[in-house]
Design a protein around this motif. Structure first.
Motif, short mmCIF file in Angstrom:
data_model
loop_
_atom_site.label_atom_id
_atom_site.label_comp_id
_atom_site.label_asym_id
_atom_site.label_seq_id
_atom_site.Cartn_x
_atom_site.Cartn_y
_atom_site.Cartn_z
N ASP A 111 -28.88 26.85 5.10
CA ASP A 111 -29.46 27.13 6.42
C ASP A 111 -30.91 27.58 6.31
N ALA A 112 -31.20 28.38 5.27
CA ALA A 112 -32.60 28.77 5.06
C ALA A 112 -33.46 27.55 4.76
N ALA A 113 -32.97 26.67 3.90
CA ALA A 113 -33.73 25.48 3.54
C ALA A 113 -33.97 24.57 4.73
N MET A 114 -32.95 24.39 5.59
CA MET A 114 -33.12 23.50 6.73
C MET A 114 -34.11 24.07 7.74
N ASN A 115 -34.13 25.39 7.89
CA ASN A 115 -35.08 25.99 8.83
C ASN A 115 -36.51 25.99 8.28
N PHE A 116 -36.65 26.27 6.98
CA PHE A 116 -38.00 26.24 6.40
C PHE A 116 -38.56 24.82 6.42
N SER A 117 -37.73 23.83 6.10
CA SER A 117 -38.21 22.46 6.13
C SER A 117 -38.55 22.03 7.55
N ALA A 118 -37.79 22.52 8.53
CA ALA A 118 -38.10 22.20 9.93
C ALA A 118 -39.42 22.81 10.35
N ALA A 119 -39.69 24.03 9.88
CA ALA A 119 -40.97 24.67 10.21
C ALA A 119 -42.14 23.87 9.62
N ILE A 120 -41.98 23.41 8.39
CA ILE A 120 -43.03 22.60 7.77
C ILE A 120 -43.20 21.28 8.52
N ALA A 121 -42.07 20.66 8.88
CA ALA A 121 -42.14 19.38 9.60
C ALA A 121 -42.84 19.54 10.94
N SER A 122 -42.51 20.62 11.67
CA SER A 122 -43.14 20.81 12.98
C SER A 122 -44.63 21.09 12.85
N LEU B 117 -28.47 17.75 0.92
CA LEU B 117 -29.47 16.78 1.38
C LEU B 117 -29.16 16.30 2.79
N ALA B 118 -27.89 16.12 3.12
CA ALA B 118 -27.53 15.68 4.46
C ALA B 118 -27.96 16.70 5.51
N ILE B 119 -27.73 17.98 5.22
CA ILE B 119 -28.10 19.03 6.17
C ILE B 119 -29.62 19.13 6.31
N VAL B 120 -30.31 19.24 5.18
CA VAL B 120 -31.75 19.49 5.21
C VAL B 120 -32.53 18.28 5.70
N CYS B 121 -32.22 17.09 5.19
CA CYS B 121 -32.98 15.89 5.57
C CYS B 121 -32.74 15.53 7.03
N SER B 122 -31.50 15.61 7.50
CA SER B 122 -31.22 15.28 8.90
C SER B 122 -31.97 16.22 9.84
N HIS B 123 -31.96 17.50 9.51
CA HIS B 123 -32.64 18.47 10.37
C HIS B 123 -34.15 18.30 10.33
N THR B 124 -34.69 18.02 9.16
CA THR B 124 -36.13 17.83 9.02
C THR B 124 -36.60 16.63 9.84
N ILE B 125 -35.88 15.53 9.74
CA ILE B 125 -36.24 14.32 10.49
C ILE B 125 -36.17 14.58 11.99
N MET B 126 -35.08 15.20 12.41
CA MET B 126 -34.90 15.45 13.84
C MET B 126 -36.02 16.32 14.41
N VAL B 127 -36.31 17.43 13.76
CA VAL B 127 -37.32 18.35 14.28
C VAL B 127 -38.71 17.71 14.22
N GLY B 128 -39.03 17.04 13.11
CA GLY B 128 -40.35 16.45 12.96
C GLY B 128 -40.69 15.46 14.05
N VAL B 129 -39.71 14.65 14.46
CA VAL B 129 -39.95 13.66 15.52
C VAL B 129 -39.83 14.30 16.91
N MET B 130 -38.83 15.14 17.08
CA MET B 130 -38.55 15.69 18.41
C MET B 130 -39.69 16.54 18.96
N VAL B 131 -40.30 17.37 18.12
CA VAL B 131 -41.31 18.31 18.63
C VAL B 131 -42.56 17.59 19.13
N MET B 132 -42.84 16.39 18.61
CA MET B 132 -44.02 15.66 19.03
C MET B 132 -43.75 14.64 20.14
N THR B 133 -42.49 14.42 20.46
CA THR B 133 -42.18 13.44 21.50
C THR B 133 -42.74 13.83 22.87
#
Length: 454
Positions: A394-405, A269-285
């Motif tokens: 790593d797969a989960a963090m990248n897939f969640s980042a793609a969904i977040a973006s 959860l630490a890996i996936v949630c941290s990466h999802t939050i970071m990408v979701g906010v960063m790409v729209m900044t």
């Protein structure tokens, strides 16, 4: 046997090169796709293609690491990135847009290999220094990420001098750098068997968890059977054959086993949630800032502050994990991410002071979550589960980042930058629940351990 200092140095240098390779190509990917398609809508999918490619490559690279060794898996990941850069160049020359997206997906394998290099660093570390070694490899990405975009202009000049279309030259630089990375890891890098830590030979070391490792029940059962095979100790004992090494499970089976353990689940959860939050906010900044009158120079400065937060403090985070424990650093990362998203929600749209502060904290929280989670993931599970579980995470963090973006753009259009941060804030909820569950599990295990010791 590998020389630990040399192996870590090779990993650090190679991570610097990989950072240059990724950043120099991605810096112009959206512009190149826009020039090929004539629309900004499809240009936004360039980053998504690369992130999805990284997610798709993570599990196969982990399997290859188990079968052939870490250096082979890393070399194949970087070699795929070379192929991806070549496909993007071919797409620009031929005008085939589909080829560009396929190339960017293959290009993402370089990112997947770079992420798995952090686990290789933990495997060459001395006991108690795993998180610090891991963080040094991540820190090297800072130099590559900063240098890569600055090489884009020189690469473009080189490409046009060779007769290539505009914006293609940076992928020449990326391809050359990833080719050098492939050569470096395949010839110089020698690592222990994947999933093996130096601390595994020292069960009394404080770096190891007191609770039994997840997935280790069969090893303990085999040990019990061996101990009772001759209970009286009489008679001539027949020499027992060496037990065959336990086969490594697949990534998804390892994931199913790990999610039943609170410590391993917290790491995931630490890996996936941290990466999802970071990408979701960063790409729209950048979009948010540009829409409210910020210049490109201001946008670049804000992103530089964000990248500095992500990687600049990595060695500090690694030191803290080795000193105070992964769970504490994960908790600190969650608090930092909470503060960052609250600032993003409350900051006025035209405030050019609070947004950089929020982005810097966002990167810092990501660093704490990723390093704390990655270190805990290597310590909380049995060696046979480590590598497949690392690939799955790593797969989960990248897939969640793609969904977040993908959804962040919709949220920005619907409710502005505040809505993007509200969604990021909600992603913290499962992380908080996982942390509380892991804490209760450790407290419940402590009396049993002290009773067993007595």
């Amino acid at each position: 046997m590998p020389r630990r200092g040399l192996s870590l140095a090779v990993l650090i240098v190679n991570q610097l090169l990989a950072g240059v390779g990724v950043a120099s190509g991605i810096a112009v990917a959206a512009l190149l796709v826009e020039s090929l398609t004539g629309t900004a809508i499809l240009a936004g999918l360039s980053q998504t293609s690369s992130v999805l490619g990284a997610g798709l490559a993570a599990v196969p690279l982990a399997r290859l690491a188990v079968a052939r060794g870490r250096h082979v898996a890393l070399a194949c990941g970087y070699a795929l990135a070379v192929v991806g850069a070549g496909l993007v160049i071919g797409a620009a020359v031929s005008g085939l847009v589909v080829l560009a997206f396929v190339g960017l997906a293959a290009f993402g394998a370089g990112t997947a290999a770079g992420l798995q290099a952090r686990f290789a660093a933990a495997e060459v570390a001395a006991p108690g220094f795993e998180a610090r070694s891991l963080s040094l490899v991540l820190w090297a990405t800072t130099i590559g990420s900063v240098a890569g975009p600055n090489l884009a202009d020189a690469g473009d000049v080189l490409g046009q001098a060779l007769g290539l279309p505009p914006l293609v030259g940076p992928f020449l630089v990326s391809g050359a750098v990833f080719a050098l990375s492939t050569l470096l890891v395949s010839t110089l890098l020698r690592l222990p068997p994947p999933g093996t830590l130096a601390a595994d030979a020292q069960p009394e070391a404080s770096a190891l968890p007191a609770a039994p490792l997840v997935g280790d029940a069969r090893d303990r059962s085999a040990a019990g059977e061996a101990a009772t095979s001759d209970p009286d100790g009489v008679g001539e004992a027949e020499p027992e054959p060496e037990p065959a090494p336990e086969p490594s499970p697949g990534a998804w089976r390892a994931l199913r086993i790990a999610v039943r353990d609170p410590q391993a689940l917290l790491a995931l959860l630490a890996i996936v949630c941290s990466h999802t939050i970071m990408v979701g906010v960063m790409v729209m900044t950048p979009v948010h800032l540009h829409a409210h009158g910020a210049s490109l120079a201001i946008v670049g400065l804000v992103l530089s502050i964000h990248i500095l937060g992500m990687y600049g403090a990595s060695p500090v985070m690694g030191w803290l994990v080795d000193r105070v424990g992964a769970a504490g650093v994960i908790a600190a990362g969650g608090i930092i991410l909470f503060v960052a998203t609250v600032i993003g929600i409350l900051a006025p749209a035209d405030d050019l002071l609070l947004v950089p502060v929020a982005l810097g904290l966002l990167g810092l929280g990501w660093s704490a979550g990723l390093i704390g989670g990655s270190a805990l993931l290597t310590r909380a599970v049995a060696p046979t589960l480590r590598v497949p579980l690392q690939g799955a995470s790593d797969a989960a963090m990248n897939f969640s980042a793609a969904i977040a973006s993908a959804f962040s753009g919709v949220l920005l259009g619907f409710g502005g930058f505040a809505a993007v941060n509200v969604a990021a804030l909600l992603v913290l909820v499962p992380l908080a629940i996982g942390w509380a569950r892991a804490l209760m599990s450790r407290r419940a295990a402590a009396p049993r351990e002290s009773h067993g010791a007595s």
